[in-house]
Write an enzyme that holds these catalytic residues in place. Sequence first.
Site, short mmCIF file in Angstrom:
data_model
loop_
_atom_site.label_atom_id
_atom_site.label_comp_id
_atom_site.label_asym_id
_atom_site.label_seq_id
_atom_site.Cartn_x
_atom_site.Cartn_y
_atom_site.Cartn_z
N THR A 24 0.90 -1.09 -0.04
CA THR A 24 0.22 0.01 -0.10
C THR A 24 0.93 1.10 0.08
O THR A 24 0.25 2.22 0.27
CB THR A 24 -1.03 0.09 1.22
OG1 THR A 24 -0.06 -0.20 2.55
CG2 THR A 24 -2.05 -1.03 1.12
N SER B 93 2.50 4.63 9.40
CA SER B 93 2.13 4.16 8.31
C SER B 93 1.98 4.91 7.23
O SER B 93 2.08 6.43 7.38
CB SER B 93 0.49 3.42 8.63
OG SER B 93 -0.47 4.44 8.79
N LYS B 94 1.54 4.35 5.90
CA LYS B 94 1.46 5.50 4.92
C LYS B 94 0.39 6.59 5.23
O LYS B 94 0.45 7.64 4.80
CB LYS B 94 0.94 4.61 3.79
CG LYS B 94 1.25 5.45 2.24
CD LYS B 94 0.56 4.82 1.11
CE LYS B 94 -0.83 4.79 1.25
NZ LYS B 94 -1.50 4.46 0.24
N GLN B 95 -0.63 6.17 5.83
CA GLN B 95 -1.64 7.16 6.43
C GLN B 95 -1.21 8.13 7.07
O GLN B 95 -1.43 9.36 7.08
CB GLN B 95 -2.80 6.48 6.89
CG GLN B 95 -3.80 5.54 6.00
CD GLN B 95 -2.92 4.46 5.45
OE1 GLN B 95 -2.30 3.70 6.20
NE2 GLN B 95 -3.49 3.90 4.23
#
Length: 303
Positions: A14, A238-240
């Site tokens: 992701t 995280s990417k978020q």
Amino acid sequence: MKPIYRGRFAPSPTGPLHFGSLVAAVGSYLEARTRGGEWLVRMEDVDTPRNVPGAAESILATLAAFGFEWDGPVLWQSRRVEAYAAVLQQLRGAGLLYGCACSRQEIAASAGHLAVDGGLVYPGRCRGGLPPGRPARAWRLRVESGETAFVDRLQGRLVQDLQRAVGDFVLRRADGLFAYQLAVVVDDHFQGITDIVRGADLLASTPRQIWLQSCLGYATPTYAHLPVASNAAGEKLSKQTLAPALDPARASRSLLHALRFLGQPAPADLALVTVSEVWAWALAHWSFAAIPRQRSIPLPNPD
Ligand code: GLU
């Protein structure tokens, strides 16, 4: 005969590899290698809408640049759908799986409380059969009330009553995709994984995986859930949360930080040597006992 140790790293593509996933890679790798075991890489790209084009290749290239050496070919979950479908048939034949017509709104309207994963506990409306005229949207695994318990090598004993914590959970989603819970259990078994080392963000889903293993007659591996890196606001990296991608040009420095995060007294000058030299130090000094027995550790100094 005791099976050999076989560990794995199972990233979802992701986004690029970031410090949080590096910690899981380093912990699982060192534990496997220092126990004379194998270390496999599995690309968890089963949730296809979440895959970011190029992320899987970028993760593998970063792992290679950081000096990780995996055994055998990478297993791609997107190529395993026939195996997942066969296991669903098996569960259905055994009466353990049922079709569910409920929409999210219907579940929200009747669910009493939040599930451990932040979703909603499934209240079991379709347990006894689909309402007349309603087609199955998702497929759910029956759980029983009672305790599912296991002893995590780092986090200690964890007990969960699956019926209260999640309810009958989805193995095939309304959009037709196979759920992570199904894919991870089928693939850990398929790959002969004996020991799982991964981030503590997956702790709460482990009882579901153990329950599914028992439904399928699979052996349960050992589990060790590493602390996850969080940012100053306490959110998992995280990417978020915009964790920065790792820079292969600074691989030794990032490995040093990951080792220290895992409680290993890595000397500062490892930042200045080659990745092979970092691994030589890490393999010679790895101490599982030194890993902090915490679920989350704030990162003072993201790298
Ligand atoms: N693919 C999962 C993730 O990236 C990891 C699953 C696992 O290690 O069991 O969070």
